[in-house]
Design a protein around this motif. Sequence first.
Motif, PDB file in Angstrom:
ATOM      1  N   VAL A 161      11.047   0.553  -2.801  1.00 20.16           N
ATOM      2  CA  VAL A 161      10.228   0.488  -4.017  1.00 20.16           C
ATOM      3  C   VAL A 161      10.163  -0.926  -4.586  1.00 20.16           C
ATOM      4  N   ALA A 162      11.273  -1.653  -4.587  1.00 17.73           N
ATOM      5  CA  ALA A 162      11.261  -3.027  -5.104  1.00 17.73           C
ATOM      6  C   ALA A 162      10.495  -3.946  -4.159  1.00 17.73           C
ATOM      7  N   TYR A 163      10.801  -3.848  -2.874  1.00 18.43           N
ATOM      8  CA  TYR A 163      10.146  -4.688  -1.872  1.00 18.43           C
ATOM      9  C   TYR A 163       8.654  -4.399  -1.814  1.00 18.43           C
ATOM     10  N   GLY A 164       8.293  -3.117  -1.821  1.00 15.30           N
ATOM     11  CA  GLY A 164       6.880  -2.750  -1.768  1.00 15.30           C
ATOM     12  C   GLY A 164       6.119  -3.261  -2.977  1.00 15.30           C
ATOM     13  N   ALA A 165       6.745  -3.155  -4.155  1.00 17.71           N
ATOM     14  CA  ALA A 165       6.095  -3.649  -5.374  1.00 17.71           C
ATOM     15  C   ALA A 165       5.898  -5.159  -5.312  1.00 17.71           C
ATOM     16  N   ALA A 166       6.914  -5.867  -4.830  1.00 19.06           N
ATOM     17  CA  ALA A 166       6.834  -7.326  -4.749  1.00 19.06           C
ATOM     18  C   ALA A 166       5.759  -7.768  -3.760  1.00 19.06           C
ATOM     19  N   LYS A 167       5.718  -7.122  -2.608  1.00 24.57           N
ATOM     20  CA  LYS A 167       4.730  -7.503  -1.598  1.00 24.57           C
ATOM     21  C   LYS A 167       3.314  -7.081  -1.993  1.00 24.57           C
ATOM     22  N   ALA A 168       3.206  -5.968  -2.734  1.00 23.48           N
ATOM     23  CA  ALA A 168       1.897  -5.571  -3.256  1.00 23.48           C
ATOM     24  C   ALA A 168       1.390  -6.585  -4.275  1.00 23.48           C
ATOM     25  N   ALA A 169       2.301  -7.143  -5.057  1.00 18.60           N
ATOM     26  CA  ALA A 169       1.916  -8.181  -6.022  1.00 18.60           C
ATOM     27  C   ALA A 169       1.353  -9.405  -5.310  1.00 18.60           C
ATOM     28  N   ILE A 170       1.979  -9.780  -4.198  1.00 20.02           N
ATOM     29  CA  ILE A 170       1.491 -10.933  -3.437  1.00 20.02           C
ATOM     30  C   ILE A 170       0.096 -10.663  -2.896  1.00 20.02           C
ATOM     31  N   ALA A 171      -0.101  -9.453  -2.358  1.00 17.16           N
ATOM     32  CA  ALA A 171      -1.439  -9.094  -1.867  1.00 17.16           C
ATOM     33  C   ALA A 171      -2.448  -9.096  -3.005  1.00 17.16           C
ATOM     34  N   GLY A 172      -2.013  -8.618  -4.173  1.00 21.78           N
ATOM     35  CA  GLY A 172      -2.923  -8.517  -5.306  1.00 21.78           C
ATOM     36  C   GLY A 172      -3.302  -9.838  -5.940  1.00 21.78           C
ATOM     37  N   MET A 173      -2.496 -10.866  -5.719  1.00 21.19           N
ATOM     38  CA  MET A 173      -2.814 -12.185  -6.280  1.00 21.19           C
ATOM     39  C   MET A 173      -3.998 -12.854  -5.591  1.00 21.19           C
ATOM     40  N   CYS A 174      -4.207 -12.520  -4.330  1.00 24.65           N
ATOM     41  CA  CYS A 174      -5.092 -13.335  -3.485  1.00 24.65           C
ATOM     42  C   CYS A 174      -6.482 -13.529  -4.075  1.00 24.65           C
ATOM     43  N   LEU A 175      -7.168 -12.431  -4.357  1.00 23.94           N
ATOM     44  CA  LEU A 175      -8.554 -12.560  -4.792  1.00 23.94           C
ATOM     45  C   LEU A 175      -8.652 -13.257  -6.145  1.00 23.94           C
ATOM     46  N   THR A 176      -7.792 -12.865  -7.095  1.00 22.07           N
ATOM     47  CA  THR A 176      -7.853 -13.479  -8.416  1.00 22.07           C
ATOM     48  C   THR A 176      -7.530 -14.962  -8.359  1.00 22.07           C
ATOM     49  N   MET A 177      -6.490 -15.330  -7.613  1.00 17.79           N
ATOM     50  CA  MET A 177      -6.142 -16.743  -7.499  1.00 17.79           C
ATOM     51  C   MET A 177      -7.243 -17.514  -6.777  1.00 17.79           C
ATOM     52  N   ALA A 178      -7.837 -16.885  -5.752  1.00 20.43           N
ATOM     53  CA  ALA A 178      -8.945 -17.538  -5.041  1.00 20.43           C
ATOM     54  C   ALA A 178     -10.127 -17.776  -5.975  1.00 20.43           C
ATOM     55  N   ARG A 179     -10.385 -16.817  -6.850  1.00 19.59           N
ATOM     56  CA  ARG A 179     -11.471 -16.987  -7.817  1.00 19.59           C
ATOM     57  C   ARG A 179     -11.128 -18.058  -8.842  1.00 19.59           C
ATOM     58  N   ASP A 180      -9.859 -18.073  -9.266  1.00 14.85           N
ATOM     59  CA  ASP A 180      -9.418 -19.104 -10.202  1.00 14.85           C
ATOM     60  C   ASP A 180      -9.625 -20.508  -9.639  1.00 14.85           C
ATOM     61  N   ILE A 186     -10.214 -24.718  -3.245  1.00 12.69           N
ATOM     62  CA  ILE A 186      -8.904 -24.299  -2.739  1.00 12.69           C
ATOM     63  C   ILE A 186      -8.977 -22.826  -2.383  1.00 12.69           C
ATOM     64  N   ARG A 187      -8.623 -22.487  -1.154  1.00 15.65           N
ATOM     65  CA  ARG A 187      -8.634 -21.104  -0.689  1.00 15.65           C
ATOM     66  C   ARG A 187      -7.229 -20.501  -0.785  1.00 15.65           C
ATOM     67  N   VAL A 188      -7.174 -19.181  -0.970  1.00 18.49           N
ATOM     68  CA  VAL A 188      -5.904 -18.476  -1.133  1.00 18.49           C
ATOM     69  C   VAL A 188      -5.932 -17.190  -0.309  1.00 18.49           C
ATOM     70  N   LEU A 189      -4.948 -17.056   0.581  1.00 18.27           N
ATOM     71  CA  LEU A 189      -4.838 -15.845   1.396  1.00 18.27           C
ATOM     72  C   LEU A 189      -3.378 -15.453   1.569  1.00 18.27           C
ATOM     73  N   ALA A 190      -3.179 -14.208   1.975  1.00 13.73           N
ATOM     74  CA  ALA A 190      -1.847 -13.738   2.343  1.00 13.73           C
ATOM     75  C   ALA A 190      -1.932 -13.036   3.684  1.00 13.73           C
ATOM     76  N   ILE A 191      -0.820 -13.014   4.374  1.00 14.89           N
ATOM     77  CA  ILE A 191      -0.696 -12.290   5.638  1.00 14.89           C
ATOM     78  C   ILE A 191       0.297 -11.153   5.412  1.00 14.89           C
ATOM     79  N   ALA A 192      -0.061  -9.959   5.868  1.00 14.66           N
ATOM     80  CA  ALA A 192       0.814  -8.790   5.739  1.00 14.66           C
ATOM     81  C   ALA A 192       1.280  -8.367   7.132  1.00 14.66           C
ATOM     82  N   PRO A 193       2.427  -8.866   7.569  1.00 10.19           N
ATOM     83  CA  PRO A 193       2.915  -8.504   8.904  1.00 10.19           C
ATOM     84  C   PRO A 193       3.540  -7.110   8.903  1.00 10.19           C
ATOM     85  N   SER A 194       3.581  -6.516  10.093  1.00 12.12           N
ATOM     86  CA  SER A 194       4.404  -5.333  10.313  1.00 12.12           C
ATOM     87  C   SER A 194       5.800  -5.836  10.669  1.00 12.12           C
TER      88      SER A 194
END
Length: 257
Positions: A161-180, A186-194
């Motif tokens: 639950v803690a790890y999933g929340a933290a990694k979801a936050a990173i995924a969720g930052m991408c579009l907003t930060m890219a728009r900012d 400046i481009r902003v992306l994240a990679i979600a590995p298995s």
Amino acid sequence: MEIKGKKAVVFGGASGMGRASAELLAARGADVMVLDRSESDGEKVAAAFGGGFLPVDVTDFEGTERALADAVRRLGALHVTVTTAGGGVARRTLSKQGPHDLATFRRILDLNAVATFNIGRLAAAHMSRNTPEEPDGGTGERGVIVSTSSIAAFEGQIGQVAYGAAKAAIAGMCLTMARDLGSLGIRVLAIAPSLFETGAVRSLADEAKAALVQGAAFPKRLGRPEEYAKLVLAIVDNPMLNGQCLRLDAGQRFAPK
């Protein structure tokens, strides 16, 4: 963005996916600084490809600011940041021992989400001072920020639950930060590995590794650090990639446990 001649900083670059990214960026002609824990092999790793090393604890937010500023001073500029530093714990929301403690939850958020945002905001400030790159296409690019999420952001398993929340936050930052940062080039992306051949997973027996990737479509194996690094290079190279979290998972979806 043309990689050759660019200045890159890799947080967590002493091992695993960070190390592979630092090495591949250097092989493609970038000047690379490795930032990692003081007890890591960062100095040895960086020396092997002619780069530099600085110790950092990403949960020391002011120390991270100083370390990044020092790295940029040594490099002369900053065009690319890659952040792979992070980690998690196995703890349920409610167990026989009681509710998940808040201190651990906050620590995992700091290590992953807050540290990633801190690096991103500081990197953006440095990148904003760059002269825009003007290739034939005239994109006017100044920088690329790459962070590391996880497929646990989307299919967190029991105890994550803690790890999933933290990694979801990173995924969720991408579009907003890219728009900012879009108006600055400046481009902003994240990679979600298995699951990748890094850390404790690398030392598991072959049978245990095979069990972990049963849900993958193809290939049915753990990912390799160099495959993460190849995606980093593809992200830097392709200006149309922006504002998203890219899964790198062989079609795997995590089961509940």
